[in-house]
Design a protein around this motif. Structure first.
Motif, short mmCIF file in Angstrom:
data_model
loop_
_atom_site.label_atom_id
_atom_site.label_comp_id
_atom_site.label_asym_id
_atom_site.label_seq_id
_atom_site.Cartn_x
_atom_site.Cartn_y
_atom_site.Cartn_z
N SER A 57 0.84 -1.19 0.00
CA SER A 57 0.00 0.00 0.00
C SER A 57 0.88 1.24 0.00
N PHE A 58 0.46 2.20 -0.79
CA PHE A 58 1.19 3.47 -0.89
C PHE A 58 0.20 4.62 -0.71
N PRO A 59 0.06 5.12 0.51
CA PRO A 59 -0.86 6.24 0.73
C PRO A 59 -0.35 7.51 0.06
N TYR A 60 -1.28 8.30 -0.44
CA TYR A 60 -0.93 9.59 -1.03
C TYR A 60 -1.08 10.66 0.04
N GLU A 61 -0.46 11.78 -0.21
CA GLU A 61 -0.61 12.91 0.70
C GLU A 61 -2.07 13.31 0.76
N ASP A 62 -2.57 13.54 1.95
CA ASP A 62 -3.98 13.89 2.13
C ASP A 62 -4.20 15.35 1.74
N MET A 63 -4.74 15.52 0.54
CA MET A 63 -5.06 16.85 0.01
C MET A 63 -6.46 16.80 -0.58
N PRO A 64 -7.15 17.92 -0.64
CA PRO A 64 -8.47 17.92 -1.26
C PRO A 64 -8.39 17.36 -2.69
N MET A 65 -9.29 16.50 -3.02
CA MET A 65 -9.45 15.93 -4.36
C MET A 65 -8.37 14.89 -4.70
N SER A 66 -7.43 14.61 -3.80
CA SER A 66 -6.41 13.62 -4.11
C SER A 66 -6.94 12.21 -3.84
N PRO A 67 -6.46 11.23 -4.60
CA PRO A 67 -6.83 9.84 -4.30
C PRO A 67 -6.29 9.45 -2.92
N LEU A 68 -6.86 8.40 -2.36
CA LEU A 68 -6.39 7.89 -1.08
C LEU A 68 -4.99 7.30 -1.21
N GLY A 69 -4.77 6.57 -2.31
CA GLY A 69 -3.47 5.96 -2.52
C GLY A 69 -3.55 4.80 -3.49
N SER A 70 -2.47 4.01 -3.53
CA SER A 70 -2.37 2.86 -4.42
C SER A 70 -2.22 1.58 -3.60
N ILE A 71 -2.87 0.54 -4.09
CA ILE A 71 -2.71 -0.80 -3.55
C ILE A 71 -2.20 -1.66 -4.69
N VAL A 72 -1.14 -2.43 -4.43
CA VAL A 72 -0.58 -3.33 -5.43
C VAL A 72 -0.72 -4.75 -4.87
N ILE A 73 -1.33 -5.63 -5.65
CA ILE A 73 -1.56 -7.01 -5.22
C ILE A 73 -0.93 -7.96 -6.22
#
Length: 139
Positions: A57-73
């Motif tokens: 899991s790679f969380p993104y910086e919490d900013m308005p309109m930004s995605p939560l992050g990436s999950i790689v499986i």
């Protein structure tokens, strides 16, 4: 919304992961399904761990309109763990997705007092999934 990038031949039904995601966040999530070789390279590049793993899991910086992050499986782990634990590929995929999503939401089973496992258990029960994720992450 989940943005799926399936780089493998594995077929996944996304209905359950969409429902789980919608129950926990309104932010978008990038979801990548990849093979063992690419997973090992991602793990080496971003975590300095030179081995394959089931999910990252790679969380993104919490900013308005930004995605939560990436999950790689890893599709390899989805198939192997489904066989090992005797359930479907879809169920195994959902279990790994839950684990990755909870990491994006800030849970960390390596340092918490069981909160992540408790939340996993709640979601597993709510979405009628196999208990194997809880069993293998205890300890």
């Amino acid at each position: 919304m989940i943005e799926l990038d399936n780089r493998t031949l594995i077929k996944i039904n996304t209905d359950t992961i969409d429902a789980i995601s919608d129950s926990l966040t309104k932010k978008d999530i990038e979801l990548i399904i990849t093979n063992s070789n690419e997973m090992r390279e991602i793990n080496k590049t971003h975590r300095n761990i030179d081995k394959d793993t089931d999910a990252l899991s790679f969380p993104y910086e919490d900013m308005p309109m930004s995605p939560l992050g990436s999950i790689v499986i890893s599709s390899f782990y989805v198939e192997e763990k489904a066989k090992e634990f005797g359930h479907t590929i879809d169920d195994e995929f959902v279990l790994l997705f839950i684990h990755g999503l909870l990491h994006l939401l800030g849970y960390d089973h390596e340092v918490d007092n069981g909160e992540m496992r408790e939340k996993e258990a709640q979601l597993i029960k709510k979405f009628n999934l196999p208990q194997s994720l809880i069993v293998r992450t205890e300890g």
